[in-house]
Design a protein around this motif. Structure first.
Motif, mmCIF file in Angstrom:
data_model
loop_
_atom_site.group_PDB
_atom_site.id
_atom_site.type_symbol
_atom_site.label_atom_id
_atom_site.label_comp_id
_atom_site.label_asym_id
_atom_site.label_seq_id
_atom_site.Cartn_x
_atom_site.Cartn_y
_atom_site.Cartn_z
ATOM 1 N N ALA A 4 143.481 89.049 31.140
ATOM 2 C CA ALA A 4 143.935 88.232 30.007
ATOM 3 C C ALA A 4 145.156 88.907 29.405
ATOM 4 O O ALA A 4 145.144 90.132 29.188
ATOM 5 C CB ALA A 4 142.837 88.076 28.966
ATOM 6 N N LEU A 10 144.830 83.602 26.892
ATOM 7 C CA LEU A 10 143.894 82.531 27.237
ATOM 8 C C LEU A 10 142.721 83.109 28.009
ATOM 9 O O LEU A 10 142.844 84.140 28.686
ATOM 10 C CB LEU A 10 144.605 81.459 28.071
ATOM 11 C CG LEU A 10 145.819 80.775 27.420
ATOM 12 C CD1 LEU A 10 146.449 79.799 28.403
ATOM 13 C CD2 LEU A 10 145.437 80.073 26.135
ATOM 14 N N ALA A 11 141.592 82.420 27.926
ATOM 15 C CA ALA A 11 140.414 82.875 28.654
ATOM 16 C C ALA A 11 140.676 82.810 30.154
ATOM 17 O O ALA A 11 141.155 81.790 30.672
ATOM 18 C CB ALA A 11 139.206 82.014 28.290
ATOM 19 N N PRO A 12 140.407 83.887 30.923
ATOM 20 C CA PRO A 12 140.700 83.888 32.363
ATOM 21 C C PRO A 12 139.766 82.945 33.117
ATOM 22 O O PRO A 12 138.594 82.787 32.762
ATOM 23 C CB PRO A 12 140.480 85.333 32.769
ATOM 24 C CG PRO A 12 139.536 85.873 31.759
ATOM 25 C CD PRO A 12 139.831 85.172 30.474
ATOM 26 N N GLU A 13 140.314 82.324 34.143
ATOM 27 C CA GLU A 13 139.539 81.413 34.986
ATOM 28 C C GLU A 13 139.540 81.812 36.457
ATOM 29 O O GLU A 13 138.660 81.399 37.204
ATOM 30 C CB GLU A 13 140.088 79.984 34.853
ATOM 31 C CG GLU A 13 139.940 79.394 33.460
ATOM 32 C CD GLU A 13 140.464 77.977 33.379
ATOM 33 O OE1 GLU A 13 141.038 77.520 34.402
ATOM 34 O OE2 GLU A 13 140.325 77.330 32.329
ATOM 35 N N THR A 14 140.540 82.571 36.889
ATOM 36 C CA THR A 14 140.649 82.965 38.296
ATOM 37 C C THR A 14 140.651 84.486 38.390
ATOM 38 O O THR A 14 141.443 85.147 37.699
ATOM 39 C CB THR A 14 141.932 82.411 38.929
ATOM 40 O OG1 THR A 14 141.953 80.992 38.757
ATOM 41 C CG2 THR A 14 141.999 82.759 40.407
ATOM 42 N N LYS A 57 134.577 88.783 32.201
ATOM 43 C CA LYS A 57 135.613 87.973 31.576
ATOM 44 C C LYS A 57 135.273 87.516 30.166
ATOM 45 O O LYS A 57 136.108 86.885 29.504
ATOM 46 C CB LYS A 57 135.928 86.756 32.441
ATOM 47 C CG LYS A 57 134.793 85.734 32.514
ATOM 48 C CD LYS A 57 135.224 84.516 33.302
ATOM 49 C CE LYS A 57 134.124 83.455 33.351
ATOM 50 N NZ LYS A 57 134.569 82.250 34.104
ATOM 51 N N TRP A 106 139.125 90.399 36.163
ATOM 52 C CA TRP A 106 139.648 89.326 35.320
ATOM 53 C C TRP A 106 140.740 89.900 34.430
ATOM 54 O O TRP A 106 140.650 91.035 33.962
ATOM 55 C CB TRP A 106 138.541 88.705 34.468
ATOM 56 C CG TRP A 106 137.385 88.198 35.280
ATOM 57 C CD1 TRP A 106 136.277 88.889 35.638
ATOM 58 C CD2 TRP A 106 137.255 86.899 35.854
ATOM 59 N NE1 TRP A 106 135.430 88.127 36.397
ATOM 60 C CE2 TRP A 106 136.013 86.869 36.543
ATOM 61 C CE3 TRP A 106 138.036 85.738 35.858
ATOM 62 C CZ2 TRP A 106 135.560 85.761 37.222
ATOM 63 C CZ3 TRP A 106 137.580 84.626 36.526
ATOM 64 C CH2 TRP A 106 136.362 84.638 37.202
#
Length: 717
Positions: free
Chosen positions: A50, A408-412, A147, A48
């Motif tokens: 960021a 931003l907070a990771p999503e992928t 993450k 992850w």
């Protein structure tokens, strides 16, 4: 001695290099796979990411009205500044401040097994700072398998970095303001002292202002006084000259104001009356004397009275002249004294004015220096005030750095994955499998092709021969032997020389075999050929060492007719001369060797002499000079560049009549290069493309399947 129609065009190709060094290529590929597979398995895990972005402005972003921005003057200076800021992101103090901010917000990302210092060291290794190309922006990022709180960590580090950078943009502003205030007080005190001293000088000089155009008032008075002193000196000198001239001539000078003494005497009324009376009385006495005899008493009285009258006039005039001269001399002396006094007074005035002018100039110059010092300090004071104003206004400015995007907070998840990395490892192994053999070929200093030998020797090759490995290469070798024989025949026709010497750069080049093959080809073409063994370094066993030979003849123990014997080579019988019982001994009596060559030339069309290797035997140099026509054999894949270069220099030093180049044992690489098509076309008499109905890989695959389908032989019972 060159046949250029059949010269090979061999080049170093990757496939040829791989066939030469396939084992090294396979070992390199295996090592890449063994090393890269664990790395791909470990690094292929997804992670992850960021990131936050901050901008580095090329100029200081001002706050209010201050217009004294700091600008980075060059691109290199800006890049150095960006590198400095990028390296500052992971400083210990910034990371400590970021972790403290996270703890204040109730976020603790430190693993329990790590101390705070070890956790900071881990963050320094994992946090990356990368400049975005062609922009003013820089990324701060963190890669982690978990993450949770990645974005919080990056944002905390970014905020701590920006706050620290803003605080350090104008470093130590409070201390610098205090130092500037102290300097301002000292400069003001110096200005006051200089102004007080200038006021004193102004009161002494009676001036209110001091400027560059202010004139010294004593300069005009001094100039006038000097002019008057000069005039007074001239007048005093004139007075001295007039007095001296009067004393000498007793007459008033012509330039003196007034009448001369003679004119005064002639114009004096008393003297004029006396003169008239004397003239009148003289006339009367002269009339009386005229009528009297010289002895007459009245004549004597008249004569005496006439002398008395003249004496009286003369006495009166003398007295007048003395009184007048004395009067005029007194006037000249008085005039001289007056001029002397005036000159002395003027001289004293000039000296006094010069002193006053010098004192005024010194005081005025000091006042001007004080004025300059006051202006200099006032300028410095103005700069200090501006600097204080700048520090007060700009220490809270935005500065160079500002945050553009927060993390931003990771999503992928990110990453190549294990499969892609394994494919990259396999691709790298394939590249190394080809690159290592090519590199070995490039580093190998041995002669690989005919072109290499031609380039180093500076001449085209007279012939070349392949390495005999099987029946097809034997057919090609026979064909090349016939081509070389044709070259020798053309050379004999041009030069009318029958003797050809053959030598090699180093042992093992197959010179004797090439000579016998060439002799067989010439014999088949109807030529009379004699092969002479003169290789004392390594004699050929087929020539026979039991009977008399060349060494015996040169030593005087055998006749020339007893040397020739027959040798069966292939399908022909060749006349040969061996070394005899004196093999492996240095040859002697080169005069007999030349005579023997001359006699053999009359009986044979070709005399082929086998010489020792050129670089290892001194007999080779002697025999090359004796024969005069030599063919240098260079073995492919065995002779280095340095060796063939030394052989070339040695031949240039020997300077024979003719030198030929022959490349032996050229390697045949099947499946690569031009050799295999050449062999097939030589054997079949057809074009290679017409003969090969299948692609090489299809032919290889069909052959492999056919071999597998054959029954295996049973073991013996």
């Amino acid at each position: 001695m060159t046949d250029t129609a059949a010269l090979p065009k061999i080049g170093v190709k990757p496939l040829l290099s791989w066939r030469r060094h396939r084992r090294a290529g396979l070992v390199a590929a295996l090592l890449v796979i063994l090393i890269g597979t664990p790395i791909a398995w470990i690094k292929g895990r997804s992670h992850w990411v960021a990131e936050s972005v901050f901008q580095v402005a090329p100029s200081y972003m001002k706050n209010l009205e201050a217009d004294k921005e700091l600008e980075l003057q060059s691109n290199s200076q800006y890049r150095e500044f960006v590198n400095h800021l990028s390296s500052s992101v992971t400083r210990n103090d910034i990371l400590e401040r970021a972790l403290a901010d996270l703890k204040a917000r109730g976020i603790d990302t430190r693993p329990g097994a790590l101390t705070e210092r070890k956790y900071i060291e881990q963050l320094k290794r994992t946090i990356y700072v990368r400049a975005i190309p062609d922009t003013y922006m820089v990324r701060i990022g963190l890669e982690d398998a978990d993450k949770v709180h990645i974005a919080d960590v990056i944002n905390a580090v970014t905020d701590a970095f920006v706050a620290t950078t803003h605080a350090e943009q104008i470093y130590g502003s409070s201390e610098r303001l205090a130092a500037l205030e102290k300097n301002i007080g000292e400069i003001r005190g110096e200005i006051q002292q200089l102004q007080d001293e200038r006021v004193v000088l102004a009161s002494r000089l009676t001036l209110t202002t001091f400027g560059e155009n202010t004139q010294n008032p004593y300069d005009g008075m001094l100039a006038q006084a000097r002019e008057k002193l000069t005039a007074a000196t001239i007048e005093r000198a004139q007075a001295d000259a007039a007095l001296v001239a009067f004393d000498r001539q007793h007459e008033v000078p012509s330039g003196f104001v007034g009448r001369s003494l003679l004119e005064m005497r002639l114009q004096d009324n008393g003297l004029q009356a006396l003169r008239n009376e004397v003239v009148k009385r003289t006339e009367e006495l002269n009339r009386v004397i005229t009528g009297l005899e010289p002895e007459h008493p009245a004549r004597r009285a008249a004569t005496a009275e006439l002398a008395a009258v003249a004496q009286r006039l003369k006495t009166a005039e003398g007295s007048f002249d003395r009184e007048t001269a004395a009067n005029f001399r007194s006037r000249l002396v008085a005039n001289q004294q007056q001029r002397v006094r005036v000159e002395e007074e003027l001289r004293a005035m000039v000296v006094r004015l010069e002193g006053q002018a010098a004192e005024f100039a010194r005081a005025f110059q000091r006042a001007m220096q004080l004025t300059g010092e006051i202006r200099k300090r006032e300028t410095e004071l103005e700069k200090l005030r501006d600097r204080i104003s700048y520090l007060d206004t700009e220490r809270n400015a935005l500065g160079f750095v500002r945050v553009v995007t927060r993390a931003l907070a990771p999503e992928t998840p990110m990453g190549l994955g294990k499969t892609r990395l394994l494919l990259l490892v396999l691709a790298a192994a394939a590249v190394f499998c080809i690159a290592v053999p090519v590199a070995l070929d490039l580093l190998d200093r041995r002669i690989r092709s005919v072109n290499d030998a031609e380039r180093l020797m500076g001449m085209p090759a007279a012939g070349w021969q392949v390495r005999r490995e099987d029946l097809p290469t034997q057919f090609l070798a026979d064909e090349q032997a016939r081509r070389f024989a044709s070259t020798l025949m053309r050379n004999r026709a041009r030069s009318q020389r029958h003797v050809f010497a053959f030598t090699s750069v180093k042992p093992g080049a197959g010179v004797t075999t090439s000579i016998l093959d060439t002799a067989r080809a010439l014999k088949q073409l109807g030529e009379r050929v004699l092969v002479v063994e003169a290789n004392t370094f390594n004699p050929h066993p087929d020539f026979g060492a039991s009977g008399p030979g060349l060494a015996d003849h040169l030593g005087g123990s055998a006749g020339l007719g007893d040397l020739t014997r027959s040798l069966h080579w292939g399908d022909v019988q060749l006349d040969v001369v061996g070394l005899g019982r004196g093999a492996r001994t240095a040859l002697t009596r080169l005069d007999r060797f030349r005579a023997a060559l001359a006699q053999w030339s009359t009986s044979y069309d070709f005399v082929l002499v086998d010489l020792p290797p050129l670089l290892v035997s001194a007999d080779a140099e002697l025999l090359v000079d004796a024969v005069g026509q030599v063919v240098l054999a260079v073995e492919s894949d065995a002779v280095s560049v340095g060796e063939i270069t030394r052989a070339n220099r040695l031949l240039q030093k020997l300077d024979p009549d003719a030198v030929g180049l022959f490349v032996s044992k050229v390697t045949v690489f099947r499946g690569a290069g031009y050799m295999e098509p050449l062999i097939i076309e030589t054997l079949t008499g057809r074009r290679f493309k017409d003969f090969m109905s299948l692609a090489p890989w299809k032919l290889w695959w069909s052959t492999l399947l056919a071999r597998r389908s054959l029954p295996r032989p049973r073991p013996a019972q």
